[in-house]
Design an enzyme around this catalytic site. Structure first.
Site, PDB file in Angstrom:
ATOM      1  N   GLU A 180       0.751  -1.188   0.057  1.00  0.00           N
ATOM      2  CA  GLU A 180       0.185   0.235   0.123  1.00  0.00           C
ATOM      3  C   GLU A 180       0.732   1.292   0.039  1.00  0.00           C
ATOM      4  OE1 GLU A 180      -3.333  -0.034   2.802  1.00  0.00           O
ATOM      5  OE2 GLU A 180      -3.297  -1.978   2.642  1.00  0.00           O
ATOM      6  N   TYR A 238       1.703  -5.322  13.400  1.00  0.00           N
ATOM      7  CA  TYR A 238       0.724  -4.388  12.717  1.00  0.00           C
ATOM      8  C   TYR A 238      -0.110  -3.846  13.804  1.00  0.00           C
ATOM      9  CZ  TYR A 238      -3.105  -3.559   9.638  1.00  0.00           C
ATOM     10  OH  TYR A 238      -4.204  -2.628   8.761  1.00  0.00           O
ATOM     11  N   HIS A 293      -4.149 -12.588  14.019  1.00  0.00           N
ATOM     12  CA  HIS A 293      -3.736 -11.259  14.674  1.00  0.00           C
ATOM     13  C   HIS A 293      -3.121 -11.461  16.035  1.00  0.00           C
ATOM     14  CE1 HIS A 293      -5.562  -8.386  11.820  1.00  0.00           C
ATOM     15  NE2 HIS A 293      -6.246  -9.433  11.690  1.00  0.00           N
ATOM     16  N   ASP A 317      -6.202  -6.428   6.995  1.00  0.00           N
ATOM     17  CA  ASP A 317      -7.403  -6.288   7.719  1.00  0.00           C
ATOM     18  C   ASP A 317      -8.487  -6.189   6.471  1.00  0.00           C
ATOM     19  OD1 ASP A 317      -6.848  -4.190   6.647  1.00  0.00           O
ATOM     20  OD2 ASP A 317      -6.258  -2.810   8.386  1.00  0.00           O
ATOM     21  N   ASP A 343      -2.482  -4.530   3.702  1.00  0.00           N
ATOM     22  CA  ASP A 343      -2.580  -4.814   4.946  1.00  0.00           C
ATOM     23  C   ASP A 343      -3.467  -6.014   5.316  1.00  0.00           C
ATOM     24  OD1 ASP A 343      -0.942  -2.795   5.781  1.00  0.00           O
ATOM     25  OD2 ASP A 343      -2.584  -1.356   6.042  1.00  0.00           O
ATOM     26  N   ARG A 402      -3.235  -2.234  13.697  1.00  0.00           N
ATOM     27  CA  ARG A 402      -4.672  -2.052  13.946  1.00  0.00           C
ATOM     28  C   ARG A 402      -5.070  -3.499  14.495  1.00  0.00           C
ATOM     29  NH1 ARG A 402      -2.951   0.902   9.524  1.00  0.00           N
ATOM     30  NH2 ARG A 402      -3.576   3.257   9.721  1.00  0.00           N
ATOM     31  N   GLU A 458     -10.180  -3.639   5.136  1.00  0.00           N
ATOM     32  CA  GLU A 458      -9.627  -2.590   4.077  1.00  0.00           C
ATOM     33  C   GLU A 458      -8.489  -3.194   3.281  1.00  0.00           C
ATOM     34  OE1 GLU A 458     -11.254   0.962   3.026  1.00  0.00           O
ATOM     35  OE2 GLU A 458     -11.682  -0.189   5.057  1.00  0.00           O
TER      36      GLU A 458
END
Length: 693
Positions: free
Chosen positions: A9, A300, A349, A85, A83, A302, A87
């Site tokens: 990204e 990470y 996660h 997640d 990423d 988030r 998104e």
């Protein structure tokens, strides 16, 4: 020889990963976030066609897309490394569409830290795109678009242009407004305390506090009760009735989740949520470390998981045993997670942690900016502390009696510092009680009754608002910071120091939305919607059905609102006279808040700023008034009304009082202990607590 293409990204992340993979076999490019999205100029959702989104390539991304297509065409294989997640999964899905990659192809790689081992392991284990994650993101995007793009125009029409409504932002603003209502409607309640300053047989003084009667706790509500107790105290002996000694253990905190990191960084470092996430992103994507090169320093950022990998735990254990002491390591048994947490948190996660515990904050301090060092130091210490032993205190509880009245005192002494050796950001002093024995008589030196009044609930800070959003289930780790930034930028909420308070505009908009879209402004409804998005992510719900159930009542509410809501006139006429035409000036709202304009607009276009005097003369020029201003980022500060002739400026609110020690001006400061008046001269330590009014 053809290379493999890896798409991430951000450009910063691309540089770090390319170093690990080697330029001879891999090309790493950045999509710079999303490449496709719903159009800004229209709803972009085909409601009649089962809520089909109308995605377009984002304006300004043409060159990026062109380069990615060019590189993908000549690559032997394409890896999508966005990423880990919802998104990120959606970005990979959009990239696969643009690059004509079959979504079932094993093109998606995922990693939770940017280290050489993690990247190489991810390359060896590609998977297909997780369409459940994509659908959860699509549902969120479409829901937000339907609500935002269909309610916002009502606000434009009925209040003023430029306003917006949002599924999460409007409920968050409502929380701030409701807290202000609680504060305004709060009725203080009187209560009293009684302290006795006493001496033991050796002449050592300490303080006892009134507890109750016959072992039952009593709340003292008025002065008459206090007088009765003091009358008994004067005529009786005070005897040590019970002494209880015990050890108390305090466990180490868990490693950081996103929300707890934001709260701790706000409380300990005075970072805003936006700043915390910006600096954390830099640490995650990679920092050029002297003698080591570019490497991601933390995992990470988030996440709502508190889990730590076995490998990371083992390395933490080795560090603690070798560098701190074997007695500081806590041999932790497997922790039981609640069913709710098991369901909510993806097993892949982890909590936020350093990628290498051996990379101590001080060892890399020279490679970090001041803010990067502060945040990395906080994350590193929290992680190490989470694997350390409890701190242990020796606690002494003393109960004394006069007739049937009970007074108590508690002392504590740190026996073993445990995890606080690493994670301790506040000074703590032992409270030692003198030597006492049961049955001993104590001599009363002084009675100190004190009247108090209960305080209203405090205004939200960014930290406490994030905590509340998490507790209520509103939003997710990735949304807390942007939500708070949005309501500040929209002018619905403003900052006074660290406190958040609603603006007049925020109160008006919230009232309109609450009266006409009550269901969508309901905290439980918003939290339930987040749960439904989780169900989609887990493959247990179909996203378009969830959207349909949401939209049906929204459509009807919009129809009724258009007929029901009356035009709100926010202009407020004042006694100020326009110096151009002589008409009265009115208070209007603009992009940057309130201002004054001539009532005869557009014939007369005279405007002037609103001056908010705080009743204090400028401490620099002694002539101008100190006025409250706002920065471009909507942050309150204080300056002289004679600017630019006088350049006095301060972030903290000055007071009339002058420091009796050095003559500098004093200002207000708020902390957990209450309101203080502090000297502005950094070399002067003069400060005093402001008593409750």
């Amino acid at each position: 020889m053809a290379k493999a293409l890896v798409i991430v990204e951000s450009p910063a992340k691309a540089k770090t990963i390319e170093k690990f993979l080697g330029k001879s076999h891999y090309t790493v490019k950045a999509s710079v976030g999303h490449v496709r999205d719903l159009p800004k100029s229209q709803l972009g959702v085909d409601i009649e066609n089962n809520f089909e989104p109308k995605y377009i390539n984002i304006r300004g991304k043409g060159d990026v897309i062109k380069e990615l297509k060019k590189e993908a065409k000549k690559a032997k294989r394409v890896y999508l490394a966005t990423d880990p997640d919802r998104e990120g999964e959606a970005i990979s899905w959009h990239l696969s569409y643009i690059l004509n990659i079959d979504e079932k192809e094993e093109c998606r790689i995922e990693f939770h830290e940017i280290t050489k081992d993690a990247i190489k392991k991810a390359i060896k284990n590609p998977r297909s795109i997780n369409l459940d994650l994509v659908d959860a993101q699509q549902a969120r995007r479409v829901l937000d678009r339907l609500l935002g793009y269909q309610i916002s125009p009502i606000l434009w029409q009925k209040v003023r242009k430029g306003l917006s409504a949002g599924r999460v932002q409007s409920v968050t603003t409502k929380l701030v407004c409701e807290r202000e209502d609680e504060i305004n409607s709060f009725i203080p309640k009187e209560y009293w305390t009684i302290d006795l300053i006493v001496k033991n047989k050796d002449g050592e003084e300490f303080v006892l506090k009134f507890y109750g009667e016959d072992g039952k706790k009593i709340e003292l509500e008025n002065e008459d009760q206090v007088k009765e107790i003091l009358e008994i105290v004067k005529n009786n002996d005070l005897i040590v009735n019970k002494i209880e000694s015990k050890s108390r253990r305090k466990s180490a905190p868990k490693p950081f989740t996103t929300s707890v990191l934001q709260q701790d960084a706000a409380n300990k470092l005075n970072f805003t949520t936006k700043k915390t996430m910006m600096v954390a992103q830099e640490l995650y994507e990679g920092i050029d470390i002297k003698g080591e090169g570019t490497v991601g320093l933390i995992s990470y950022i988030r996440t709502d998981s508190k889990r730590i990998s076995e490998e990371a735990k083992e390395k933490a254990k080795n560090y603690i045993v070798e560098s701190i002491g074997e007695n500081y390591y806590k041999n932790q048994t497997k922790e039981n997670k609640s069913k709710k947490e098991d369901k909510k948190v993806q097993d892949a996660h982890e909590a936020i942690r350093p990628t290498s515990v051996e990379r101590t904050p001080d060892s890399i301090k020279d490679s970090l900016s001041r803010d990067q060092y502060k945040l990395y130091n906080l994350i590193w210490r929290r992680f190490v502390a989470s694997q350390m032993e409890d701190s242990v205190f020796d606690v002494l509880n003393v109960e004394c009696k006069i007739s049937n009245l009970v007074f108590k005192a508690t002392g504590s002494k740190l026996k073993f510092d445990g995890y606080t050796k690493i994670y301790n950001f506040t000074e703590r002093e032992d409270k030692i009680l003198p030597g006492l024995s049961e049955g001993e008589n104590l001599t009363i030196q002084k009675e100190e009754p004190a009247q108090h009044f209960t305080s209203p609930p405090p205004r939200y800070t960014e930290a406490s608002l994030v905590k509340t959003l998490e507790e209520l289930g509103i939003g997710r780790p990735s949304t807390y910071a942007p939500t708070i930034t949005t309501i500040l930028n929209r002018g619905y909420v403003e900052k006074d120091g660290t406190s958040l308070l609603p603006t007049e505009l925020g109160i008006i908009v919230t009232k309109i939305l609450d009266e006409n879209f009550q269901k969508f402004m309901d905290v439980d409804f918003t939290a339930d919607m987040e749960s439904q998005l989780d169900e989609i992510e887990e493959g247990n719900a179909e996203w378009k059905k969830v959207v349909e159930e949401f939209y049906s009542p929204l459509k009807e509410a919009i129809r009724i609102a258009m007929e029901k809501i009356e035009k709100v006139n926010m202009d407020e006429e004042t006694d100020e006279i326009c110096e151009v035409c002589g008409a009265n000036m009115v208070i209007k709202y603009g992009r940057f808040g309130k201002f004054m304009a001539c009532k005869n607009y557009p014939e007369c276009k005279n405007t002037r700023p609103i001056v908010n005097k705080i009743g204090v003369k400028c401490p620099k020029c002694k002539d101008g008034d100190v006025i409250m201003r706002k920065s471009k980022k909507n942050k309150v500060f204080y300056g002289c009304s004679n600017y630019p002739e006088c350049d006095f400026v301060a972030w903290n609110k000055p007071v009339e009082e002058v420091c009796e020690q050095c003559g500098s001006y004093m200002y207000e400061k708020y902390s957990k202990s209450g309101k203080k008046i502090v000297c502005s001269n950094k070399e002067c330590k003069n400060e005093k607590i402001v008593e409750d009014e």
